[in-house]
Design a protein around this motif. Structure first.
Motif, PDB file in Angstrom:
ATOM      1  N   GLN A 814       3.805  -4.117  10.885  1.00 40.67           N
ATOM      2  CA  GLN A 814       5.058  -4.584  10.306  1.00 40.67           C
ATOM      3  C   GLN A 814       5.865  -3.372   9.864  1.00 40.67           C
ATOM      4  O   GLN A 814       5.298  -2.351   9.461  1.00 40.67           O
ATOM      5  CB  GLN A 814       4.797  -5.448   9.058  1.00 40.67           C
ATOM      6  CG  GLN A 814       4.137  -6.776   9.344  1.00 40.67           C
ATOM      7  CD  GLN A 814       3.999  -7.629   8.086  1.00 40.67           C
ATOM      8  OE1 GLN A 814       4.138  -7.126   6.980  1.00 40.67           O
ATOM      9  NE2 GLN A 814       3.725  -8.906   8.269  1.00 40.67           N
ATOM     10  N   VAL A 815       7.180  -3.468   9.965  1.00 41.05           N
ATOM     11  CA  VAL A 815       8.045  -2.484   9.317  1.00 41.05           C
ATOM     12  C   VAL A 815       8.918  -3.277   8.353  1.00 41.05           C
ATOM     13  O   VAL A 815       9.577  -4.241   8.761  1.00 41.05           O
ATOM     14  CB  VAL A 815       8.908  -1.714  10.338  1.00 41.05           C
ATOM     15  CG1 VAL A 815       9.837  -0.738   9.608  1.00 41.05           C
ATOM     16  CG2 VAL A 815       8.028  -0.979  11.334  1.00 41.05           C
ATOM     17  N   ASP A 833      -5.839   6.079  10.903  1.00 46.98           N
ATOM     18  CA  ASP A 833      -6.077   5.783  12.323  1.00 46.98           C
ATOM     19  C   ASP A 833      -5.058   4.766  12.822  1.00 46.98           C
ATOM     20  O   ASP A 833      -4.413   4.946  13.852  1.00 46.98           O
ATOM     21  CB  ASP A 833      -7.471   5.158  12.541  1.00 46.98           C
ATOM     22  CG  ASP A 833      -8.593   6.120  12.153  1.00 46.98           C
ATOM     23  OD1 ASP A 833      -8.336   7.337  12.111  1.00 46.98           O
ATOM     24  OD2 ASP A 833      -9.715   5.629  11.891  1.00 46.98           O
ATOM     25  N   VAL A 834      -4.936   3.700  12.062  1.00 48.13           N
ATOM     26  CA  VAL A 834      -4.087   2.591  12.493  1.00 48.13           C
ATOM     27  C   VAL A 834      -2.622   3.019  12.464  1.00 48.13           C
ATOM     28  O   VAL A 834      -1.852   2.693  13.366  1.00 48.13           O
ATOM     29  CB  VAL A 834      -4.318   1.347  11.597  1.00 48.13           C
ATOM     30  CG1 VAL A 834      -3.425   0.201  12.050  1.00 48.13           C
ATOM     31  CG2 VAL A 834      -5.776   0.930  11.652  1.00 48.13           C
ATOM     32  N   VAL A 856       2.979   2.865   2.795  1.00 46.35           N
ATOM     33  CA  VAL A 856       2.245   2.188   3.862  1.00 46.35           C
ATOM     34  C   VAL A 856       1.189   1.293   3.238  1.00 46.35           C
ATOM     35  O   VAL A 856       0.441   1.742   2.369  1.00 46.35           O
ATOM     36  CB  VAL A 856       1.569   3.191   4.828  1.00 46.35           C
ATOM     37  CG1 VAL A 856       0.724   2.453   5.856  1.00 46.35           C
ATOM     38  CG2 VAL A 856       2.617   4.048   5.514  1.00 46.35           C
ATOM     39  N   ILE A 857       1.188   0.048   3.622  1.00 50.88           N
ATOM     40  CA  ILE A 857       0.167  -0.880   3.114  1.00 50.88           C
ATOM     41  C   ILE A 857      -0.723  -1.287   4.264  1.00 50.88           C
ATOM     42  O   ILE A 857      -0.237  -1.738   5.307  1.00 50.88           O
ATOM     43  CB  ILE A 857       0.814  -2.128   2.483  1.00 50.88           C
ATOM     44  CG1 ILE A 857       1.561  -1.741   1.212  1.00 50.88           C
ATOM     45  CG2 ILE A 857      -0.231  -3.190   2.144  1.00 50.88           C
ATOM     46  CD1 ILE A 857       2.987  -2.099   1.241  1.00 50.88           C
ATOM     47  N   TYR A 858      -2.016  -1.121   4.072  1.00 53.98           N
ATOM     48  CA  TYR A 858      -2.962  -1.478   5.123  1.00 53.98           C
ATOM     49  C   TYR A 858      -3.958  -2.503   4.593  1.00 53.98           C
ATOM     50  O   TYR A 858      -4.674  -2.242   3.626  1.00 53.98           O
ATOM     51  CB  TYR A 858      -3.698  -0.235   5.621  1.00 53.98           C
ATOM     52  CG  TYR A 858      -4.714  -0.532   6.703  1.00 53.98           C
ATOM     53  CD1 TYR A 858      -4.344  -1.233   7.866  1.00 53.98           C
ATOM     54  CD2 TYR A 858      -6.048  -0.133   6.575  1.00 53.98           C
ATOM     55  CE1 TYR A 858      -5.267  -1.505   8.854  1.00 53.98           C
ATOM     56  CE2 TYR A 858      -6.979  -0.402   7.564  1.00 53.98           C
ATOM     57  CZ  TYR A 858      -6.588  -1.094   8.704  1.00 53.98           C
ATOM     58  OH  TYR A 858      -7.506  -1.384   9.687  1.00 53.98           O
ATOM     59  N   LEU A 864      -0.676  -3.860   8.962  1.00 53.39           N
ATOM     60  CA  LEU A 864      -0.272  -2.535   8.532  1.00 53.39           C
ATOM     61  C   LEU A 864       1.232  -2.629   8.323  1.00 53.39           C
ATOM     62  O   LEU A 864       1.978  -2.872   9.269  1.00 53.39           O
ATOM     63  CB  LEU A 864      -0.582  -1.489   9.605  1.00 53.39           C
ATOM     64  CG  LEU A 864      -0.129  -0.076   9.232  1.00 53.39           C
ATOM     65  CD1 LEU A 864      -1.190   0.625   8.401  1.00 53.39           C
ATOM     66  CD2 LEU A 864       0.219   0.740  10.467  1.00 53.39           C
ATOM     67  N   ASN A 865       1.647  -2.487   7.092  1.00 54.68           N
ATOM     68  CA  ASN A 865       3.074  -2.628   6.802  1.00 54.68           C
ATOM     69  C   ASN A 865       3.654  -1.275   6.405  1.00 54.68           C
ATOM     70  O   ASN A 865       3.166  -0.626   5.484  1.00 54.68           O
ATOM     71  CB  ASN A 865       3.283  -3.653   5.686  1.00 54.68           C
ATOM     72  CG  ASN A 865       4.755  -3.996   5.496  1.00 54.68           C
ATOM     73  OD1 ASN A 865       5.591  -3.652   6.328  1.00 54.68           O
ATOM     74  ND2 ASN A 865       5.068  -4.660   4.395  1.00 54.68           N
TER      75      ASN A 865
END
Length: 869
Positions: A814-815, A833-834, A856-858, A864-865
């Motif tokens: 996601q962005v 990595d992601v 960045v939220i994972y 993954l945002n």
RNA sequence: GCCCGGGUGGCGGAAUCGGUAGACGCAGCGGACUUAAAAUCCGUUGUCCGCAAGGACGUGGGGGUUCAAGUCCCCCCCCGGGCACCA
């Protein structure tokens, strides 16, 4: 003892549901596949449906809905190894059968038998896992002798009494009805008008159990809405009884209020027009006005006194009460917005803090004194608008000013109590249960009415010791008192006499009033024997002149305890063998419509508690877990009814698609508890599904499809999918989420179709999962997959957790919270990595180019945002 | 009036410890097989823009919290059920 598989059920290469279904229904019946065992060492599972009233119209589509749900559970629990009891019976007493008898002269018993036979045949055609050997029928004398026996236990405990009281009389039905049978001022059945009439009635003291019925709700696994309804029905409130002095009388006036904190705001008192003090408190000048008013009120039905009353009415009595704290004079009014049957039948009126009193006071220009003010004193707080019934603090209340209303409630009650002018009390809205009906087709009361002298003699004999209430049950008519003697247990059942006409006697009595030889008798109180009074009195001291009770019990009686009888349906010594009652206990699951939320479900709880107190049953609640199935509407979204022409007949569907398809579709329509419309087109979907399953497992020659191979090793994907399917269906079945269970099976079937080959084990597991839902086709498939037992006896498939493990997981990019692609990554991949992979994705970079990544939220395995601007 | 439950594509409904809205099915559209039909299979189907890649909008309406809302909070509308002068 395993049933022996004689022959292959059918050998049709096609999915011939008609042949398959009749073959297996016959097999189950002959082999008693669905019978419960008397295995006391095995874990039991007792699942119960609300038994139907066998009407002449036969099953409608609503019946199979709930029954399919319980049948799936029963078959599932059986596969889980439980000893399953899933019985069915008939609630066959009731008005429609009696009305049919009036019309045709045909004995209701005959009509019942025909209807029951029809219902049973229809249910069998649906393939339900019912233990038909345990059928109960409320109209069977061997059943209702125990209904009568339970009544005698209530009688003995002083919980049954006779009272002449205003009751709902329905002219069209020729009977009285209970409060619960009145809907919107009309009879629940037929919507006929009802009026109030004074009649002698049997009443059960359910109010004695109010507190327990309320408290024990907490321990029940029931829908909240149903518990709430029962709570509201009991209607417990706490407050105080307050005694007001009277200006010109030595008597006092006691009122009940839930708001003793508003005592200083009283500006008038109200008595119900039927209150005992009305006459005394009416002054000479007011006499005519009060009398007229009371007469008018008496003539009104409750409906007119409540719903239709747009305006408050009332009249001043001329007298004054004395306020217990201030000693002020308080005018006493007579008004029918106060009910004589609740509390003390009198109130203190506080118009500032009660909407009804406010309305009345405004209308009659009585002063309104505010004594509660909103606690919020902040600048923008709104002024307290009257009437105000919310939280607050006291004002205009002398020494109590400033106290929180809750605190004041206690203090004022305490102070009144000390002065002997009041006490804390609890009230319930619940009323005693009007238990008699002026009908023929119901259980006769096991009671003999005798004179006072004969009653005393019978009691003195000691023969009835332990069977009599502490206080005799008695009523007086035309100056003669009648005393109730219980019929000895050994003389039960007291059966219904045959009568020539089923018409009500028209006197407010049942058709039984015309069965003279049954009604007027010489009666032996020790043995229960009797002969018609027209004959000579038999020899012996124990023979008395007696009359039967002409009333019969309401339809609720038989359904109050039927769940107990299934446990030991033919026992002639007791309701049931104590060991069996203990082993089977009460239903583990009870499924039925929400329309019984306060009637059947409330009465049955009451009776069960009495039986518990009596030591007959080991638990205090009859239905620990309850589920309401929803209603199936017609295709037009309206309630199914003959007049709307939108009734769906199960027989027609079975003929065109088979019972398995119908069952599956009923469950697939939506959540079991939901109200949902029927859609005839939609059934094609489940029909196609079953045909697909058949095709994938059975070859064109009728033998096993060659893609099913015992030696084949399934792909990792198939392995995972079958195990996921097992897991999901197990969970969904346990939670009665059958609609999503079926979608899961459809997904698996679609996968199966795409495969070149599948292992025999996987195919068998799938058939087992489907079997509770569509048992006939699955028995047939199971057989063709090479099993020598029925699928009903195969143990439920186990989930192999190791097959569920995956090494790659899907992560969504996601962005700024918007979907911009996805990828599979190793399950232990880190955020970095992601993120690196994500930044290769053009859809992601298109959104981040020229922006700064702020955050960045994972969430591993999910998203993954990237937050950028 | 009070207390509950619920508003998601053309339809029934999935998804709620906040994390790709629309699983599965119906209906529709296109195609394969067939002389044809039935049956079956494949593809497609929220709306709008675009040839496309893609983008914007979207869970009754309005506001808010959050990196992220069908899901949580506040207000409102509509539908269903229950209670209804119980002081």
């Amino acid at each position: 003892m395993l049933p022996f598989f004689k022959t292959m059920a059918t050998n049709s290469p096609d999915y011939n549901f008609t042949e398959i279904e009749s073959t297996w229904q016959k097999y189950w019946e002959e082999n008693k596949t669905c019978a419960a065992e008397e295995a006391q060492d095995k874990e039991k599972y007792y699942i119960l449906d609300m038994f139907p009233y066998p009407s002449g119209a036969g099953l409608h589509i609503g019946h199979p809905e709930g029954y399919t749900g319980t049948d799936i559970l029963a078959r599932y629990q059986r596969a889980k190894g439980k000893n399953v009891l899933h019985p069915m019976g008939w609630d066959a007493f009731g008005l429609p059968t009696e009305q049919y008898a009036i019309k045709t002269g045909k004995h209701p018993k005959e009509t019942s038998e025909i209807n029951i036979k029809n219902f049973r045949a229809q249910l069998q055609k649906l393939g339900f896992y019912f233990d038909y050997d345990r059928e109960v029928n409320t109209t069977d004398p061997n059943y209702y002798r125990w209904t009568q026996w339970i009544f005698l236990q209530l009688f003995k405990r002083g919980l049954a009494y006779v009272d002449k009281r205003p009751v709902w009389w329905c002219e069209a039905l020729g009977t009285v009805l209970a409060n619960e049978e009145i809907v919107d001022g009309k009879s629940e059945r037929g919507a006929h008008p009802v009026v109030r009439k004074n009649l002698r009635q049997w009443v059960l003291k359910i109010t004695a159990y109010a507190e327990r019925l309320l408290e024990d709700l907490d321990e029940l696994d029931w829908p909240d809405s149903t518990k709430r309804m029962q709570k509201a029905w009991i209607g417990k409130s706490t407050g105080a009884n307050v005694t007001f002095g009277l200006e010109n009388s030595d008597e006092t006036l006691e009122i009940y209020t839930t708001r003793p904190d508003t005592l200083m705001g009283v500006s008038y008192m109200v008595l119900a027009p039927e209150h005992a003090l009305v006459e005394e408190l009416t002054t000479a000048e007011q006499k005519d006005a009060v009398q007229t008013y009371a007469n008018t009120a008496a003539a009104k039905s409750d409906l007119e006194r409540t719903e239709l009353a747009k305006e408050k009415t009332g009249v001043f009595s001329g007298s004054y009460a004395i306020h217990p704290i201030t000693g002020n004079r308080v005018p006493i009014w007579i008004a029918d917005y106060v009910l004589v049957s609740y509390g003390t039948g009198a109130i203190m009126a506080v118009p500032a803090h009660d909407t009804r009193d406010h309305e009345f006071a405004t209308q009659f220009e009585i002063p309104i004194v505010q004594v509660i003010e909103k606690a919020d004193k902040s600048a923008d707080a709104e002024a307290t608008e009257l009437p105000y019934t919310g939280d607050g603090v006291l004002v205009n209340s002398g020494e109590y000013d400033g106290l929180d209303w809750q605190v004041a409630k206690e203090k004022i009650t305490e102070s009144l109590s000390t002065e002997g002018k009041g006490k804390a009390t609890t009230q319930y809205k619940l009323r005693d249960w009007l238990f008699s009906r002026q009908r023929y087709w119901g259980e006769p009361f096991p009671i003999a009415w005798v004179t006072k002298e004969d009653y005393i003699a019978a009691v003195a004999s000691g023969d009835l010791a332990g069977h009599l209430p502490d206080e005799p049950v008695v009523y007086t008519e035309e100056g003669v008192s009648h005393y109730a003697l219980p019929i000895p247990t050994k003389a039960l059942p007291l059966t219904l006499p045959d009568v020539e006409s089923y018409e009500p006697a028209g006197t407010g009595e049942s058709p039984l009033a015309k069965a003279t030889d049954w009604l007027e008798i010489w009666y032996n109180y020790e043995s229960g024997e009797y002969v018609p009074a027209s004959q000579d009195k038999p020899e012996g001291e124990k023979w008395l002149r007696a009359s039967r009770e002409t009333n019969t019990m309401p339809q609720w009686a038989g359904s109050c305890w039927y769940y107990l009888r299934y446990v030991d349906p033919t026992n002639s010594e007791a309701i049931g063998d104590p060991e069996k009652l203990k082993y089977w206990g009460v239903p583990d699951m009870y499924v039925g419509g929400a329309e019984h939320a306060v009637l059947h479900l409330f009465y049955a709880r009451f009776w069960h508690k009495v039986l518990f107190d009596e030591g007959v049953v080991p638990t205090s609640e009859p239905f620990t877990k309850l589920f309401h199935q929803g209603i199936i509407l017609g295709e037009n979204g309206q309630k199914m009814s003959k007049s709307l022409g939108n009734v769906v007949n199960p027989d027609d569907i079975i003929k065109d698609y088979g019972a398995d398809t119908l069952r599956l579709y009923l469950m697939f329509l939506g959540p079991l508890e939901a109200m949902k419309p029927w859609n005839t087109k939609g059934i094609e979907g489940t029909f196609r599904f079953l045909k697909k399953v058949w095709r994938e497992l059975v070859g064109q020659d009728g033998q096993l499809n060659e893609k099913v191979n015992a030696d084949f090793a399934d792909s990792k994907e198939t392995d995972r999918l079958i195990n996921e399917t097992i897991k999901k269906i197990t969970e969904d079945t346990e939670n009665l989420r059958f609609n999503t269970a079926i979608s899961t099976m459809m997904i698996f079937a679609n996968h199966l179709q795409s495969l070149e080959s599948v292992s025999l084990n996987t195919a068998k597991s799938f058939v087992q999962l489907l079997a509770p839902f569509a048992p006939h086709i699955c028995e047939e498939l199971w057989k063709r997959l090479g099993s020598d037992k029925t699928v009903t006896q195969a143990p439920w498939p186990q989930v192999d957790e190791s097959k569920l493990v995956v090494d790659e997981i899907k992560v969504v990019f996601q962005v700024n919270g918007k979907f911009r692609g996805q990828t599979m990554v190793a399950k232990d991949a880190t955020q970095d990595d992601v993120l690196a992979i994500a930044m290769q994705e053009p859809r992601v970079t298109a959104q981040t180019d020229g922006k700064t990544i702020r955050k960045v939220i994972y969430v591993p395995g999910k998203i993954l945002n990237i937050v950028a601007n």
